[in-house]
Each structure stands twice: as C-alpha cells, then as structure tokens.
Scaffold this motif. Sequence first.
Motif, PDB file in Angstrom:
ATOM      1  N   ASP A  44      26.616  18.032  45.961  1.00 55.94           N
ATOM      2  CA  ASP A  44      27.671  18.775  46.302  1.00 55.94           C
ATOM      3  C   ASP A  44      28.455  19.579  45.409  1.00 55.94           C
ATOM      4  N   GLY A  45      29.286  20.433  45.855  1.00 53.99           N
ATOM      5  CA  GLY A  45      29.940  21.258  44.969  1.00 53.99           C
ATOM      6  C   GLY A  45      30.743  20.625  43.956  1.00 53.99           C
ATOM      7  N   SER A  46      31.282  19.311  44.078  1.00 51.28           N
ATOM      8  CA  SER A  46      31.970  18.503  43.222  1.00 51.28           C
ATOM      9  C   SER A  46      31.605  18.415  41.616  1.00 51.28           C
ATOM     10  N   GLY A  47      30.087  18.649  41.654  1.00 52.95           N
ATOM     11  CA  GLY A  47      29.650  18.812  40.354  1.00 52.95           C
ATOM     12  C   GLY A  47      30.227  19.862  39.306  1.00 52.95           C
ATOM     13  N   TRP A  48      30.694  20.811  40.079  1.00 49.89           N
ATOM     14  CA  TRP A  48      31.091  22.070  39.284  1.00 49.89           C
ATOM     15  C   TRP A  48      32.776  21.965  38.848  1.00 49.89           C
ATOM     16  N   ILE A 229      19.719  25.134  26.458  1.00 52.44           N
ATOM     17  CA  ILE A 229      20.630  24.213  26.074  1.00 52.44           C
ATOM     18  C   ILE A 229      19.996  22.993  26.130  1.00 52.44           C
ATOM     19  N   VAL A 230      20.233  22.146  25.133  1.00 48.05           N
ATOM     20  CA  VAL A 230      19.544  20.687  25.244  1.00 48.05           C
ATOM     21  C   VAL A 230      20.441  19.726  26.236  1.00 48.05           C
ATOM     22  N   ALA A 231      19.564  19.664  27.263  1.00 48.26           N
ATOM     23  CA  ALA A 231      20.448  18.968  28.323  1.00 48.26           C
ATOM     24  C   ALA A 231      19.463  18.540  29.415  1.00 48.26           C
ATOM     25  N   SER A 232      19.871  17.710  30.550  1.00 47.54           N
ATOM     26  CA  SER A 232      19.100  17.392  31.481  1.00 47.54           C
ATOM     27  C   SER A 232      19.417  18.555  32.602  1.00 47.54           C
ATOM     28  N   HIS A 233      18.580  18.165  33.661  1.00 49.80           N
ATOM     29  CA  HIS A 233      18.817  19.010  34.869  1.00 49.80           C
ATOM     30  C   HIS A 233      20.369  19.334  35.306  1.00 49.80           C
ATOM     31  N   ALA A 234      21.090  18.249  34.948  1.00 52.57           N
ATOM     32  CA  ALA A 234      22.668  18.178  35.261  1.00 52.57           C
ATOM     33  C   ALA A 234      23.425  18.771  34.237  1.00 52.57           C
ATOM     34  N   VAL A 235      22.753  19.914  33.414  1.00 52.75           N
ATOM     35  CA  VAL A 235      23.352  20.574  32.419  1.00 52.75           C
ATOM     36  C   VAL A 235      24.916  21.008  32.831  1.00 52.75           C
ATOM     37  N   TYR A 236      25.016  21.670  34.098  1.00 50.63           N
ATOM     38  CA  TYR A 236      26.393  22.185  34.451  1.00 50.63           C
ATOM     39  C   TYR A 236      27.303  20.873  34.418  1.00 50.63           C
TER      40      TYR A 236
END
Length: 257
Positions: A44-48, A229-236
Amino acid sequence: MTNLFRSLLAATTALTAAVGFTPAQAAPANAVKNIVLVHGAFVDGSGWKAIAEILTKKGYKVSVVQPPETSFEDDVAATNRVLDQLDGPAVLVGHSYGGAIITEAGNNTHVKNLVYVAALQPDAGESAGQLLASKPAATNYIVPSKDGFLTILPEHFQDAFAADLPKAEVAFIAMSQVGTSVKAISTPITSPAWKTKPSFAIVATQDRAINPDLERQMYARSKAITKEIVASHAVYISQPRAVAEVIEQAAHAAAGM
C-alpha cells in the motif's frame, strides 16, 4: 569567531565531506511542486512515507494514491481522482505494477513528467503480466487465491521483494499484503503516456521481483533518463534519498516545459 566555534565548524565540514551528506535544499521556485506517488502490487501507499517526508520538507506538495488493485481500470481511476484535484502541474511516480498505472493515467493533463521506480513501463497493447513473462524475474513465489487475487508467499517475501530491509519490517509488509487481481495485471495499455511525455527511471540492480534487464530494456525503449541503484525491488523504501533525488530531477526538468 571563537576558537571553539572554528573547531566545531571544521569538524562538521569534515564529517559532511566524509559521508557525502548534502544538507536538504528547498525546491527551486520554478520547479513543479506537485508530486503524486503510486504504489505497486502487494503493498500500500505507506511505503512512500520516507520519500514523502523528504520531498515535503523541501516544499513539494506530495499526494499518495491508494490503488485498490481490483482492476486496472479501478487503479487508473484512483490515480486520476487524485490528479484531478491538483491545482497545477505534477510529476507522476510509479513503483512496480504502479508503472503500468502511471503509463495510462499519465495522459492526465496535470502530468508533465513520469518517474518509473523499478517499475513496469508497457507499450500499447502490452499488459503488466505480459511484460513480466517476457523476461522472468529471479523469484516466483506468487500464489493466486480462489477468487483471482495474487499475493507473495509471506515466508519468501524478503527474498522476492525486500532483501535489503530489516526482517521485522519485511515481516509486517508481508503479513499486510494487498491482494492484486489477475485482471489488473492482464489488462493491456491503450495509450502510453511516455510516448508524449518525458520519463525518468530507476533500475534496482538487485531486483528479484522484476528482472533488472527487463527494466533496462523498457527504459531504453522509452528513452527514459535512467539511474541504476544497488537495491532490491523495495528500492523506494531502502534508498529513499536516492529515489527522491530522481523525482526532484524530474520536477526540475518539468519546470521548463
């Protein structure tokens, strides 16, 4: 200036240089101020939250869309509902399946630039699911429900989605997943906004939910200004400052349009 103050200033300057920290700066007066963030499948939007806080402190007006993930049409409508309430131009940002959403919703007249964050960027006639199948990701722990909604097996969520986040944080995201309808990811795009509006993009090099080579392929096709960017799918979530920088770049570029 006292000797103590000089010493403190010197130490602060040295520390700033050592860690590469740049103090927060306000958005330029002519930058597009509206930023609209669209999440992708399963979340959901809380990840932002971290990115929203960074941008808000710099003077941007941030809106977070909550697509219901019940159908592609519903998700585009939810995005347009937010866009239509804005008082000026906007940068529209999508993560993952959210990239498909912004590709269609980006035709809204408020949208000036698009930002794809480890996101799908379909062409006309392509669906999210079709693109994912064209270059399979490193993992596939997605399971369907009896009524046609998809989730990731919770015990594999970290591996597939967020390998660079703390286990406790990932455990909560996994247990609070938003089911994504098969219908939503099977619906083809009709009018890709990236064909008429500039796009910016982020490749998450350690992505195990979307193949990084698929991300590169899509962004090359659209001629997006791309950052890796060196990161997983959850880069954001794991790299909010780096992602916010790309969003700001798009906002500055849109000011001259």
